[in-house]
Motif scaffolding. Structure first.
Motif, PDB file in Angstrom:
ATOM      1  N   UNK A 179     -16.050  -5.508  -0.611  1.00 31.94           N
ATOM      2  CA  UNK A 179     -17.011  -5.284   0.471  1.00 31.94           C
ATOM      3  C   UNK A 179     -18.329  -6.005   0.242  1.00 31.94           C
ATOM      4  N   UNK A 237     -11.475  -1.807   3.950  1.00 30.84           N
ATOM      5  CA  UNK A 237     -11.588  -0.349   4.008  1.00 30.84           C
ATOM      6  C   UNK A 237     -10.655   0.330   3.025  1.00 30.84           C
ATOM      7  N   UNK A 238      -9.509  -0.291   2.790  1.00 28.89           N
ATOM      8  CA  UNK A 238      -8.533   0.289   1.876  1.00 28.89           C
ATOM      9  C   UNK A 238      -8.276  -0.660   0.713  1.00 28.89           C
ATOM     10  N   UNK A 239      -8.071  -0.079  -0.431  1.00 35.81           N
ATOM     11  CA  UNK A 239      -7.695  -0.885  -1.595  1.00 35.81           C
ATOM     12  C   UNK A 239      -6.175  -1.017  -1.622  1.00 35.81           C
ATOM     13  N   UNK A 270     -18.370   1.526   7.138  1.00 37.82           N
ATOM     14  CA  UNK A 270     -17.978   0.735   5.968  1.00 37.82           C
ATOM     15  C   UNK A 270     -17.821  -0.750   6.265  1.00 37.82           C
ATOM     16  N   UNK A 317     -12.110   9.248  11.439  1.00 37.13           N
ATOM     17  CA  UNK A 317     -11.835   7.855  11.104  1.00 37.13           C
ATOM     18  C   UNK A 317     -12.881   6.876  11.590  1.00 37.13           C
ATOM     19  N   UNK A 343     -11.378   3.711  19.472  1.00 33.30           N
ATOM     20  CA  UNK A 343     -12.567   4.335  18.898  1.00 33.30           C
ATOM     21  C   UNK A 343     -13.828   3.634  19.356  1.00 33.30           C
ATOM     22  N   UNK A 399       0.840  -1.186   0.000  1.00 34.86           N
ATOM     23  CA  UNK A 399       0.000   0.000   0.000  1.00 34.86           C
ATOM     24  C   UNK A 399       0.879   1.240   0.000  1.00 34.86           C
ATOM     25  N   UNK A 409     -14.965   4.326   9.322  1.00 39.76           N
ATOM     26  CA  UNK A 409     -14.597   2.932   9.086  1.00 39.76           C
ATOM     27  C   UNK A 409     -15.666   1.972   9.595  1.00 39.76           C
ATOM     28  N   UNK A 468     -11.954   7.541  -0.737  1.00 44.51           N
ATOM     29  CA  UNK A 468     -11.705   7.293   0.678  1.00 44.51           C
ATOM     30  C   UNK A 468     -10.847   6.047   0.871  1.00 44.51           C
ATOM     31  N   UNK A 469     -11.168   5.012   0.121  1.00 45.77           N
ATOM     32  CA  UNK A 469     -10.440   3.759   0.303  1.00 45.77           C
ATOM     33  C   UNK A 469      -9.179   3.715  -0.548  1.00 45.77           C
ATOM     34  N   UNK A 470      -8.881   4.830  -1.198  1.00 44.82           N
ATOM     35  CA  UNK A 470      -7.630   4.909  -1.929  1.00 44.82           C
ATOM     36  C   UNK A 470      -7.605   4.108  -3.213  1.00 44.82           C
ATOM     37  N   UNK A 471      -8.817   3.788  -3.742  1.00 44.71           N
ATOM     38  CA  UNK A 471      -8.857   2.993  -4.970  1.00 44.71           C
ATOM     39  C   UNK A 471      -8.458   3.835  -6.166  1.00 44.71           C
TER      40      UNK A 471
END
Lengths: 332, 261
Positions: free
Chosen positions: A93, A75-77, B99, B93, A108, A13, B96, B256-259
């Motif tokens: 997802x 959450x992240x690609x 999602x 944050x 959190x 990443x 999350x 958001x997810x950096x795609x």
């Protein structure tokens, strides 16, 4: 061989972040002309996790742990590389995937702040479409295991940090996920509460055969729960194996404790003196030197008692993180 | 439908959340009464000089005021709190958690919060509209009532889309706090029929910020000024905007997810 639950292959990443120097001038300049910089948060990491494993995911702040967990939970690609969990590609997802995982972040909160936790439980029941009977069973099971009887009826805002975390974990597991991503679930809690949460996670893992990937800065958590640890640093995978192997491989020192009849003797020539406690002296000695130093101590001095100990895991880990070198350059 | 059931549950929980703060009820009631008081005074001032404002008589303007209060209540009860929550979540944050839930993220992000006391405005709005309708000296049929309700839904949808698109910008620009004040300022212009404003402002209130659709159009429906063409146009517009919002939201999520990076 069983198919792994989590399969990570060459996962990378890269974040693109704006770069600028401090000060007003630089701030103004960056308004017009912004410089970008690539930061590799995770760099070609590969590992497999088998069903039912509890794996400790270790690394200093900023090592890429949370980024990896976020990629695993969809959450992240990833920038490149491959991830599959339970046969799903997380970043898509799929609802069917999200139903089987949970992500708990110790710092959190996701409960309804002003309401008793039972109401948040109901919301999760609806979101995950948990069948009523299974929901009641799980809820009551958790209430008993974590001793929540009184806590779930109080507004969340009135709970202490530790109490809140217990309730939070219970809420996150109501759907009985198969894969648990726990990002520092015990952060900021006192020792008793940490132990409580730890034993709950162990119990959940045992009862439901769930796979757990856990990050923590508390080695007690890792020692108690994880047979296997994965260490990452600067986005690189440094180590993947048992905790005992980690110590054996990275511990360069041992500690020798000596009790002498005559306390006036100077021991600094035998090793680094770590502490002196009335007549007991603790020395830090390179691992390879230990047998020789021990022999010399016994020969030279009137020793009443002598112990040789492995260093604390905390110290080993600190030492691992202190080095910058990637895997290839480390002594095997 | 699952999403509707979820919305209802969240509404219930949100209401329970707020019911603990009873003081807010009285504060809101006071605020509502004050706003209506000043509104009535300005209407009285206007009509002590003239018998019609750009073709709107007192009863009809009362209806505009009622719809304005009602729609304001709807916005502040549901749309605004959810959007500010979303901005906050993206910043901190905690988004999350939205999602990682097996539910539609946009739906979830749009129904989580309810500020139930703000619905005092919805109630007072309805009462004012009813008084206005009773004082209308024209025939009033079921057709008008249905069109009115339809236009209210369309208006609320358009306002929602407007907010949602702006809030989605939070995925790029994390500090979006002035949005609320900005909107409140513009929305206030809706207390009069947009027809009274000069062309550029009327245009802005219709196209840029859909205040005209939220307040003026439903009022027109109730006072029999609306033709079928406008009704169909408004419905079509809302469908288009809902689609655009959806597309933009997915785009924002990818960011958001950096795609997209």
């Amino acid at each position: 061989m069983v198919k792994p639950v989590i399969h990570v292959d060459q996962l990378t990443k890269t974040y693109v972040i704006p770069e600028r120097e401090g000060g007003l001038k630089a701030a103004l300049r960056s308004l017009v002309h912004r410089k970008w910089r690539d930061v590799k948060a995770v760099d070609h990491i590969s590992f497999d996790i088998q069903p039912g494993e509890v794996v400790g995911f270790l690394g200093p702040n900023g090592a890429g742990k949370t980024t990896t967990l976020k990629m695993l939970s969809g959450l992240l690609h990833p920038t490149s590389g491959e991830v599959t969990v339970l046969g799903f590609v997380p970043q898509r997802r799929d609802k069917a995937y999200l139903k089987q995982i949970t992500l708990v972040m110790g710092n959190r909160n996701q409960l309804q702040w002003d309401l008793p936790a039972l109401d948040s439980f109901e919301l999760n029941r609806a979101i995950y479409r948990i069948p009523t009977r299974q929901f009641r069973e799980t809820r009551d099971e958790f209430i008993e295991l974590l001793d929540l009887q009184d806590l779930v009826r109080k507004p969340v805002r009135n709970l202490s940090l530790g109490e809140r975390m217990k309730v939070e974990i219970a809420a996150s597991l109501l759907q009985r996920p198969q894969v648990l991503y726990l990002d520092e679930p015990t952060i900021g809690l006192d020792v008793t509460m940490q132990a409580r949460i730890r034993s709950f996670i162990a119990e959940y893992n045992r009862r439901h055969d769930a796979t757990v990937l856990l990050t923590s800065h508390y080695m007690a958590d890792v020692e108690a729960l994880c047979k296997r640890v994965i260490v990452i640093h600067h986005g690189h995978l440094l180590f993947d194996g048992s905790l005992a192997d980690l110590v054996a491989r990275f511990a360069a020192f041992k500690t020798i404790g000596v009790t002498l009849e005559d306390t006036s003797a100077d021991l600094s020539r035998y090793g680094e003196i770590m502490s002196v406690d009335s007549d007991r002296v603790t020395l830090r000695v390179p691992k390879t030197e230990t047998p020789r130093v021990t022999a010399r101590l016994l020969a030279d001095l009137p020793v009443m008692d002598l112990t040789v100990e492995e260093p604390l895991i905390e110290d080993v880990i600190r030492q691992v993180f202190a080095q910058e070198a990637p895997l290839e350059e480390l002594p095997a | 439908m699952h999403e509707i059931r979820l919305a209802w549950l969240f509404f219930r929980v949100g209401a329970m959340n707020e019911l603990q703060y009873r003081v807010n009820f009285f504060l809101q009631l006071f605020q509502s009464v004050l706003a209506i008081g000043t509104g009535l005074v300005s209407l009285w001032l206007i009509f002590s000089h003239t018998s019609s404002l750009h073709g709107w008589n007192p009863a009809q303007l009362l209806i505009v005021m009622g719809v304005f209060t009602l729609m304001g209540g709807v916005i502040q009860t549901t749309i605004q709190p959810n959007m500010t929550q979303l901005i906050e979540d993206v910043q901190q944050g905690t988004f999350d958690y939205v999602l990682t839930k097996p539910a539609d993220a946009q739906v979830l992000a749009s129904i989580r919060r309810v500020e139930i006391w703000q619905s005092v405005d919805v109630l007072t709005g309805v009462i004012i509209v009813l008084i206005g309708v009773l004082r209308l000296q024209s025939q009033f049929g079921i057709g008008r009532a249905v069109t009115f309700l339809l236009m209210l839904v369309v208006g609320a949808l358009l306002i929602y889309c407007f907010w949602m698109i702006l809030t989605t910008l939070a995925f790029w620009v994390t500090s979006m706090w002035h949005l609320v004040e900005l909107f409140a300022g513009v929305y206030n212009a809706g207390r009069y029929p947009v027809g009274i404003y000069p062309g550029w402002l009327r245009y802005g209130l219709t196209v840029v910020v859909p205040v005209a659709f939220a307040v003026t159009v439903p009022s027109e429906a109730l006072t029999g000024r609306l033709d079928t063409k406008t009704v169909l146009g408004a419905v079509a517009l809302s469908l288009i905007l809902v689609t655009i919002t959806r597309v933009f939201w997915s785009f924002g999520l990818r960011r958001y997810s950096g795609a997209s990076a």
